[in-house]
Design a protein around this motif. Structure first.
Motif, mmCIF file in Angstrom:
data_model
loop_
_atom_site.group_PDB
_atom_site.id
_atom_site.type_symbol
_atom_site.label_atom_id
_atom_site.label_comp_id
_atom_site.label_asym_id
_atom_site.label_seq_id
_atom_site.Cartn_x
_atom_site.Cartn_y
_atom_site.Cartn_z
ATOM 1 N N LEU C 151 -10.071 -25.034 -52.359
ATOM 2 C CA LEU C 151 -9.373 -25.354 -54.132
ATOM 3 C C LEU C 151 -8.909 -26.385 -55.207
ATOM 4 O O LEU C 151 -9.168 -27.361 -55.046
ATOM 5 C CB LEU C 151 -9.235 -24.119 -54.920
ATOM 6 C CG LEU C 151 -11.079 -23.338 -55.183
ATOM 7 C CD1 LEU C 151 -9.898 -21.644 -56.432
ATOM 8 C CD2 LEU C 151 -11.379 -23.057 -55.504
ATOM 9 N N LEU C 152 -7.631 -26.121 -54.317
ATOM 10 C CA LEU C 152 -6.964 -27.040 -54.217
ATOM 11 C C LEU C 152 -6.657 -28.483 -54.011
ATOM 12 O O LEU C 152 -6.276 -29.341 -54.865
ATOM 13 C CB LEU C 152 -5.171 -26.492 -53.768
ATOM 14 C CG LEU C 152 -4.241 -24.592 -53.752
ATOM 15 C CD1 LEU C 152 -3.261 -24.345 -53.498
ATOM 16 C CD2 LEU C 152 -4.219 -24.992 -55.766
ATOM 17 N N LEU C 153 -6.895 -28.786 -52.086
ATOM 18 C CA LEU C 153 -7.083 -29.512 -52.001
ATOM 19 C C LEU C 153 -8.121 -30.303 -52.616
ATOM 20 O O LEU C 153 -8.407 -31.586 -52.762
ATOM 21 C CB LEU C 153 -7.062 -29.506 -50.153
ATOM 22 C CG LEU C 153 -5.820 -29.530 -49.383
ATOM 23 C CD1 LEU C 153 -6.097 -29.089 -48.272
ATOM 24 C CD2 LEU C 153 -4.549 -30.230 -50.256
ATOM 25 N N ALA C 155 -9.734 -30.202 -55.151
ATOM 26 C CA ALA C 155 -9.478 -30.636 -56.077
ATOM 27 C C ALA C 155 -8.859 -32.242 -56.574
ATOM 28 O O ALA C 155 -9.630 -32.996 -57.107
ATOM 29 C CB ALA C 155 -9.312 -29.760 -57.627
ATOM 30 N N HIS C 171 -1.548 -33.950 -62.723
ATOM 31 C CA HIS C 171 -3.658 -33.612 -62.310
ATOM 32 C C HIS C 171 -3.320 -32.217 -61.491
ATOM 33 O O HIS C 171 -3.965 -31.738 -61.424
ATOM 34 C CB HIS C 171 -4.129 -34.569 -62.159
ATOM 35 C CG HIS C 171 -5.205 -34.060 -60.987
ATOM 36 N ND1 HIS C 171 -6.316 -33.995 -60.199
ATOM 37 C CD2 HIS C 171 -6.565 -33.638 -61.746
ATOM 38 C CE1 HIS C 171 -7.108 -33.474 -60.431
ATOM 39 N NE2 HIS C 171 -7.370 -32.774 -60.641
ATOM 40 N N ALA C 174 -1.376 -29.463 -62.352
ATOM 41 C CA ALA C 174 -2.760 -28.832 -63.530
ATOM 42 C C ALA C 174 -3.675 -27.661 -62.798
ATOM 43 O O ALA C 174 -4.188 -26.598 -63.186
ATOM 44 C CB ALA C 174 -3.722 -29.927 -64.207
ATOM 45 N N VAL C 175 -4.453 -28.080 -61.478
ATOM 46 C CA VAL C 175 -4.825 -27.650 -60.948
ATOM 47 C C VAL C 175 -4.169 -26.359 -60.167
ATOM 48 O O VAL C 175 -4.737 -25.062 -59.822
ATOM 49 C CB VAL C 175 -5.349 -28.593 -59.266
ATOM 50 C CG1 VAL C 175 -5.933 -27.683 -58.240
ATOM 51 C CG2 VAL C 175 -5.953 -29.898 -59.730
ATOM 52 N N LEU C 178 -3.652 -23.561 -62.975
ATOM 53 C CA LEU C 178 -4.318 -23.434 -62.724
ATOM 54 C C LEU C 178 -5.161 -22.142 -61.692
ATOM 55 O O LEU C 178 -5.909 -20.530 -62.063
ATOM 56 C CB LEU C 178 -6.059 -23.698 -63.152
ATOM 57 C CG LEU C 178 -7.888 -23.715 -63.634
ATOM 58 C CD1 LEU C 178 -6.955 -23.010 -64.997
ATOM 59 C CD2 LEU C 178 -8.394 -24.573 -63.923
ATOM 60 N N VAL C 179 -5.805 -23.002 -60.436
ATOM 61 C CA VAL C 179 -5.218 -21.752 -59.219
ATOM 62 C C VAL C 179 -4.424 -20.615 -59.162
ATOM 63 O O VAL C 179 -5.028 -19.097 -58.045
ATOM 64 C CB VAL C 179 -5.640 -22.954 -57.646
ATOM 65 C CG1 VAL C 179 -5.436 -22.145 -56.773
ATOM 66 C CG2 VAL C 179 -6.233 -23.937 -58.384
ATOM 67 N N VAL D 147 -10.639 -29.966 -64.725
ATOM 68 C CA VAL D 147 -9.897 -29.942 -64.171
ATOM 69 C C VAL D 147 -10.775 -28.804 -63.490
ATOM 70 O O VAL D 147 -10.694 -28.519 -62.027
ATOM 71 C CB VAL D 147 -8.217 -29.428 -63.837
ATOM 72 C CG1 VAL D 147 -8.120 -28.402 -63.149
ATOM 73 C CG2 VAL D 147 -7.635 -30.675 -64.752
ATOM 74 N N ASP D 150 -13.509 -30.510 -61.305
ATOM 75 C CA ASP D 150 -13.098 -30.612 -60.138
ATOM 76 C C ASP D 150 -12.643 -29.458 -59.180
ATOM 77 O O ASP D 150 -12.758 -29.396 -57.976
ATOM 78 C CB ASP D 150 -11.682 -31.007 -60.390
ATOM 79 C CG ASP D 150 -11.408 -32.755 -60.559
ATOM 80 O OD1 ASP D 150 -12.600 -33.258 -60.974
ATOM 81 O OD2 ASP D 150 -10.161 -32.572 -61.166
ATOM 82 N N LEU D 151 -12.188 -28.140 -59.383
ATOM 83 C CA LEU D 151 -12.353 -26.904 -59.040
ATOM 84 C C LEU D 151 -13.560 -26.725 -58.180
ATOM 85 O O LEU D 151 -13.372 -26.275 -56.605
ATOM 86 C CB LEU D 151 -11.499 -25.448 -59.352
ATOM 87 C CG LEU D 151 -9.976 -26.079 -60.108
ATOM 88 C CD1 LEU D 151 -9.750 -24.155 -60.316
ATOM 89 C CD2 LEU D 151 -8.919 -27.070 -58.571
ATOM 90 N N ALA D 155 -14.282 -27.961 -54.492
ATOM 91 C CA ALA D 155 -14.310 -27.137 -53.238
ATOM 92 C C ALA D 155 -15.151 -27.536 -52.278
ATOM 93 O O ALA D 155 -15.143 -27.455 -50.707
ATOM 94 C CB ALA D 155 -14.185 -25.824 -53.697
#
Lengths: 185, 185, 185, 185
Positions: C151-153, C155, C171, C174-175, C178-179, D147, D150-151, D155
């Motif tokens: 998820l982290l990478l 995005a 950005h 924000a990622v 959210l995660v 965002v 994006d996640l 992923a």
DNA sequence: GTGTAAACGAGACGGTACGTCCTGTCTTGCA
DNA sequence: TGCAAGACAGGACGTACCGTCTCGTTTACAC
């Protein structure tokens, strides 16, 4: 440093010459490479470059040392017979693949010096025989034996070179017969 | 698919032939490269490979098309004079660098067919002249004119080939004189 | 025979890697040619082909050896701060022309193995940090850290890949925010 | 003059698109050549260059027109189920050779615009579904749906890109589950 | 219908880079 | 310490495609 001939490995030298001869016979001159010679001889390339400057002299030495030159038929007293025999041996020699390839090799590499060297022994014998004939009056004294030799050998070499028609003993005989008419008194 | 000769660019073709001839004259055969020809002609390499398989046929075509062959001296009625003139032209031609290089190129590439083609016109003239001489009785009818031509041309080519001695008009004359003795009735 | 690594010239090797990196930076991947690398490195083409199969592995090695990967910021105790910092470094790295070009090169050549290798160190650090957070109860134990790292990478890589919007620290933050909500107990 | 679209041969156009798609599937992007497309389509090269500037846009058009994109599953009311289904379709699509090849092609040619265009429909649906969920209170209003998308997509694309582990429905499900925790109120 | 203009198939062209081969020199390591 | 092994810089080879440029030949619209 110049190479020290005293320490030269005869083993390697002979292996190189043999390999060169085998390869030129198998591949022809232009497809022969120093690398291939080195590999086949089990020798480092440097060992070749140390002692020979290029393919030409290498092949020349190989040929002189190992080649099937040899045949020098004895002369009988009959001029016509002697010349015919002489030319027929030349024809035979040029028909051998190795000799053919090496000659063309030297020719192209502009190593005419070496090529001439290769062909010289026969020419000298021929000229010598002609001079002997002059001494016994079978050939006119005004004849330039060098030119006469040019005629005899040139006519044969001509066909070898151009492959216009196959070399043959008959042709050699015809050449001798015609030339003899020019030489006689 | 074979190249479509109809669409061939004559501009490129001529540029390639000219460049090939100039370069072989300047560098000699073995230092001539297709790349250099392409560059000098302002042409892609592929355009050369499309139409010629190798250096040999390229040079041959270049020479046939642009080379200074041309010289066919008129024959007078005198057999000796005609043969002398003929051989002297041959000597001259072989003395030209371009002709020399092209011949050796073909020789090396085993394109004897092309080489023979290059030398054929002169030989035909020579044989024709000899046959004419036979008809008027200047040359014996039993003489094989092909062998006679071998003698005349072979002797000259011999020296050209081996470079043992420089080609010269004198030598050509000596060859003619000697051969004439063999031919006359 | 395979090349003998023991005799490899380190001088040439380094010159090649340096040249490759400079050129890919200047020209981009697709305009980079082996010939240009060889020329700039003062090296024969064969010396490149001897040791690398294609542009991809060459660039990879160049980057691993000489590239500005390095930055591994120290972790503080704060999970949110650590993850933010980590992603911001990733963003920065992807923003560098050399890194970008090399990644896309590997991607195109289907050298995903090498690409993954290039990206692995960061991923391992990230997963390690997440596992540490699990140990202190900041992240639920049921969470699959590999998926979390995706998820982290993912995005961030997403935007880099598609260039839909410019990469930015905001950005990335924000990622992370959210995660984190998904990870916390 | 610009090409006159009115006279464009639809026959040729379709043959080109079909050939391009078949070839990219068989060879992959980098081994695909315009010449091969022209030959296989029975078309002159110029007819390709007249209408497309390079491989990228050609493949893009081919894919948009003939590619197996299509599947847009209906949404039910359950957010989790809808997202799972959506991502599983993405996974399936990326698993197809043609889609995979075309994406990597566009990626490398820096035609990210086209690649984004190819992936946009799914992203829009995803964002739309998330916004709908926001309206019914299933997703917090503060969440930036871009965002969030994006996640979710990142992923999955991550694994496709790096091929670190095979794409799978299970992974997609795990991604959805984790992200949902971050989105819920 | 006929004329004309564009697109078409074909493919030659000038180029660039490829990956291979060989040259002649230099270096390393083993016997 | 002499030689095999072979890496090295250099450079030509012949091939594959590039993108451009004619060639005739359809094809289809305008008259």
């Amino acid at each position: 440093m110049p190479p020290d001939a005293a320490r030269r490995s005869d083993r390697s030298r002979r292996a190189i010459l043999v390999a060169a001869l085998e390869l030129v016979e198998a591949l022809g001159y232009s497809r022969l490479t120093i690398e291939a010679v080195a590999t086949r001889a089990g020798v480092g390339k440097q060992t070749i470059y140390r002692w020979w400057s290029s393919k030409g002299p290498l092949l020349f030495e190989a040929f002189v040392e190992l080649g099937p030159i040899g045949q020098y038929p004895p002369t009988c007293g009959d001029l016509a017979a002697d010349l015919r025999l002489e030319l027929r041996v030349v024809v035979e020699e040029l028909g051998e693949r190795r000799f053919d390839q090496v000659c063309r090799a030297l020719l192209h590499e502009a190593r005419d010096d070496l090529l001439a060297l290769l062909l010289t022994p026969r020419r000298l014998r021929l000229e010598e025989r002609l001079r002997a004939a002059q001494r016994v009056g079978e050939v006119r004294l005004e004849v330039d034996v060098a030119v006469a030799a040019d005629l005899l050998l040139g006519a044969v070499h001509q066909r070898w070179l151009l492959r216009t028609e196959p070399l043959s003993g008959q042709h050699a005989d015809a050449v001798v017969d015609l030339v003899l008419r020019a030489l006689r008194g």
